[in-house]
Design a protein around this motif. Sequence first.
Motif, PDB file in Angstrom:
ATOM      1  N   UNK A  57       0.790  -1.230   0.000  1.00  0.00           N
ATOM      2  CA  UNK A  57       0.000   0.000   0.000  1.00  0.00           C
ATOM      3  C   UNK A  57       0.824   1.284   0.000  1.00  0.00           C
ATOM      4  N   UNK A  58       2.105   1.230   0.300  1.00  0.00           N
ATOM      5  CA  UNK A  58       2.897   2.444   0.429  1.00  0.00           C
ATOM      6  C   UNK A  58       3.645   2.880  -0.819  1.00  0.00           C
ATOM      7  N   UNK A  59       3.322   2.334  -1.980  1.00  0.00           N
ATOM      8  CA  UNK A  59       4.038   2.700  -3.197  1.00  0.00           C
ATOM      9  C   UNK A  59       3.575   4.083  -3.647  1.00  0.00           C
ATOM     10  N   UNK A  60       4.515   4.965  -3.863  1.00  0.00           N
ATOM     11  CA  UNK A  60       4.197   6.316  -4.334  1.00  0.00           C
ATOM     12  C   UNK A  60       4.530   6.411  -5.823  1.00  0.00           C
ATOM     13  N   UNK A  61       3.702   7.148  -6.579  1.00  0.00           N
ATOM     14  CA  UNK A  61       3.989   7.330  -8.000  1.00  0.00           C
ATOM     15  C   UNK A  61       5.294   8.087  -8.207  1.00  0.00           C
ATOM     16  N   UNK A  88      -7.453   4.713 -10.269  1.00  0.00           N
ATOM     17  CA  UNK A  88      -6.422   3.684 -10.392  1.00  0.00           C
ATOM     18  C   UNK A  88      -5.608   3.609  -9.104  1.00  0.00           C
ATOM     19  N   UNK A  89      -5.360   2.393  -8.655  1.00  0.00           N
ATOM     20  CA  UNK A  89      -4.545   2.177  -7.466  1.00  0.00           C
ATOM     21  C   UNK A  89      -3.269   1.465  -7.881  1.00  0.00           C
ATOM     22  N   UNK A  90      -2.119   2.084  -7.584  1.00  0.00           N
ATOM     23  CA  UNK A  90      -0.818   1.489  -7.897  1.00  0.00           C
ATOM     24  C   UNK A  90      -0.538   0.380  -6.893  1.00  0.00           C
TER      25      UNK A  90
END
Length: 99
Positions: free
Chosen positions: A32-36, A84-86
């Motif tokens: 859940x902590x991935x940042x674009x 959209x969820x990365x």
Amino acid sequence: MRITIAIAGLVMLLAGCTSDNSGTTAYLDMGPGIRPIPGSITYGGQPRTRLTKAPVGSIVPHEFRNQLGQRVEETYIIQPDRSLKLVSRRVHRGPFWDD
């Protein structure tokens, strides 16, 4: 004397080994902590257009080159609100495209 040289060579060989997989050609981010990052679809916010025909939960792959010229593969999932969820990112650190 030969045993000492053999042991010294073995020690040097093992000293070059690492357990952090630094010899791999890619690394993977998940969770859940991935940042674009620059080049990501959601970098700077959600896109203006919504994916209206794709079902909720669909996977959207995205591939681009980052600022260092490395190939980046990202995976997004379409949320119920059509955003959209990365969910994952793989950065290939090798010198070549991994076609």
